[in-house]
Enzyme design. Structure first.
Site, short mmCIF file in Angstrom:
data_model
loop_
_atom_site.label_atom_id
_atom_site.label_comp_id
_atom_site.label_asym_id
_atom_site.label_seq_id
_atom_site.Cartn_x
_atom_site.Cartn_y
_atom_site.Cartn_z
N TYR A 119 36.84 -33.47 -48.97
CA TYR A 119 35.96 -32.09 -48.35
C TYR A 119 36.59 -31.52 -49.69
CZ TYR A 119 36.56 -28.12 -45.52
OH TYR A 119 36.76 -27.20 -44.66
N ARG A 133 37.65 -19.32 -38.70
CA ARG A 133 39.16 -18.75 -38.30
C ARG A 133 39.14 -17.18 -39.28
NH1 ARG A 133 39.70 -23.91 -40.34
NH2 ARG A 133 40.81 -23.31 -42.67
N GLU A 188 24.60 -31.86 -44.14
CA GLU A 188 26.32 -32.05 -45.45
C GLU A 188 25.56 -32.77 -46.66
OE1 GLU A 188 29.96 -31.37 -43.55
OE2 GLU A 188 29.69 -33.12 -44.41
N GLN A 229 31.82 -32.12 -33.15
CA GLN A 229 32.84 -32.33 -34.18
C GLN A 229 33.66 -31.59 -33.97
OE1 GLN A 229 31.90 -31.16 -37.98
NE2 GLN A 229 33.65 -31.20 -39.17
N TYR A 233 37.59 -32.65 -32.81
CA TYR A 233 38.51 -32.71 -34.30
C TYR A 233 40.02 -32.57 -34.67
CZ TYR A 233 38.72 -28.41 -35.88
OH TYR A 233 39.39 -26.78 -36.36
N THR A 333 30.34 -31.53 -49.17
CA THR A 333 29.66 -30.60 -49.00
C THR A 333 29.63 -29.52 -50.54
OG1 THR A 333 29.79 -30.34 -46.81
CG2 THR A 333 28.14 -28.68 -48.15
N GLU A 347 26.07 -23.05 -43.49
CA GLU A 347 27.12 -22.27 -44.22
C GLU A 347 25.58 -21.38 -44.29
OE1 GLU A 347 29.46 -23.82 -47.54
OE2 GLU A 347 28.92 -25.81 -46.95
#
Length: 396
Positions: A119, A133, A188, A229, A233, A333, A347
């Site tokens: 990541y 968030r 991704e 996901q 997750y 990604t 995104e």
């Protein structure tokens, strides 16, 4: 140095590229070849004729035996190959073993052992944090201190061109859990790194030993079911939302082809802990195109990545986890700072709230996604990595 092979000189597959793959012709067994121009060079008969010590590895149905030979052999074979395709005196030997690409089927180039996905993009991690968030810090506290990753499923890594069946699973509904086909299927755009030389359980790989253990690079699409996901997750991370398919290019480009593509990282703050700080912390100047149904929808730059490939490998093994020939680890990604440089539909559509292109948010049945990659070559032009292609089929 350019190749004498017809159509190769000045192309993205000239003598400064020479990626490895596995091919099969009708009625024959799969074996190892190298791409030059629009041909596959059949290595087994040439290596046997020239009595190379490792000639037998090129008759194998995967690259794994060759990967296990190590850096000195990889480098000597590359020198030999460059000579074969650039020296006119080798023409009589080589020409009968050049096979047009349209006469072969490309197979999975290596047998995947363990698969780890990282990541490593600051921009991607920040975007995802802002989407999910919005009222908190985009990055979690550990992100700038270590390359975050998870262990994936090696058995569902497939070669370019393999259809991707829409996965089904649990997702959060208005009245509780629901089961059905994913409605938020995503891509991704990533880069994958193929391990050659392995290690013993308990040992680790330092950042400056990266090139001794990693053979080469593949393009990679980590298909993701965002609704599955999101429900599964917490607290252990990705599972069924990722494990249904990961597509890699059919060609593995050796590290030697990227000699002119290494660049400085954008910068790391705070300074990483010592096991991540020394050695090769370089990034790679690789441009990516995300193509949806023939239209380029994004151009992510790998040079924008925060964590380097060497740091990812160092972190992967610092606890003594061993690696083996054919192991694969991926970058996560690839996204840049600009909206048109985002490497996932999550995104690009900002969580499905801002349609892009022709009004898209996530993948529909029948969609075809192609990832294309180029980098500066050692010959002054650009080399191409193998494309990563996949078409979405309805859930079964």
């Amino acid at each position: 140095m350019s190749s004498w092979v017809e159509g190769a000189a000045g192309s993205a597959y000239d003598a400064d590229n020479l990626p490895y793959g596995v091919f099969v012709r009708e009625g024959e067994e799969p074996r190892v070849g190298v791409r030059i121009g629009d041909f596959v060079l059949d290595l087994a008969p040439i290596a046997a004729a020239e009595m190379l010590d490792v000639h037998a590895v090129f008759g194998e149905p995967t690259l794994n035996e060759f990967l296990a030979q190590g850096r000195p052999v990889w480098d000597s074979v590359r020198t030999w190959l460059v000579g074969l395709v650039s020296d006119e005196t080798e023409r009589d030997l080589v020409e009968p073993n050049l096979v047009p690409l349209d006469e072969v089927e490309l197979r999975m180039p290596f047998a995947v052992g363990d698969y780890v996905d990282f990541y490593a993009s600051l921009d991607h991690a920040s975007n995802v944090g802002r989407i999910f968030r919005p009222d908190a810090e985009p990055l979690l506290p550990n992100w700038r201190h270590l390359p975050v990753g998870y262990h994936g499923r090696g058995g569902t890594v497939v070669p370019s061109g393999t259809p991707v069946v829409r996965p089904s699973g649990q997702r959060k509904g208005d009245d509780g859990p629901e089961f059905g086909p994913s409605t938020r299927l995503d891509i991704e755009a990533e880069l994958g790194f193929v391990v050659g030389t392995g290690t013993t359980l308990g040992d680790s790989v330092t950042a400056d030993a990266f090139a001794d253990h990693v053979f080469g690079v593949v393009g990679l699409n980590d298909w993701s079911a965002r609704d599955i996901q999101a429900w599964e997750y917490v607290p252990l991370g990705p599972f069924l939302g990722k494990s249904f398919a990961t597509t890699v290019s059919a060609w593995v480009t050796p590290l030697a082809a990227f000699h002119h593509a290494w660049v400085d990282l954008p910068g790391q703050e705070p300074e990483p802990l010592p096991y991540l700080a020394p050695g090769d912390t370089s990034g790679l100047d690789i441009d990516v195109e995300v193509v949806l149904n023939g239209e380029v929808v994004s151009r992510p730059p790998y040079s924008a990545m925060y964590w380097s490939p060497a740091q990812m490998l160092a972190h992967l093994t610092v606890n003594g986890a061993s690696i083996r020939p054919g192991d694969l680890f991926a970058s996560g990604t690839i996204s840049g700072p600009a909206p048109e440089q985002r490497g996932s539909f999550l995104e690009l559509s900002w969580g499905g709230t801002e349609p892009f292109g022709d009004g898209r948010t996530f993948l529909e049945d029948g969609d075809e996604v192609v990832l294309r990659y180029t980098a500066p070559g050692t010959g002054g032009g650009r080399i191409a990595l193998g494309e990563v292609r996949g078409r979405i089929e309805p859930a079964r």
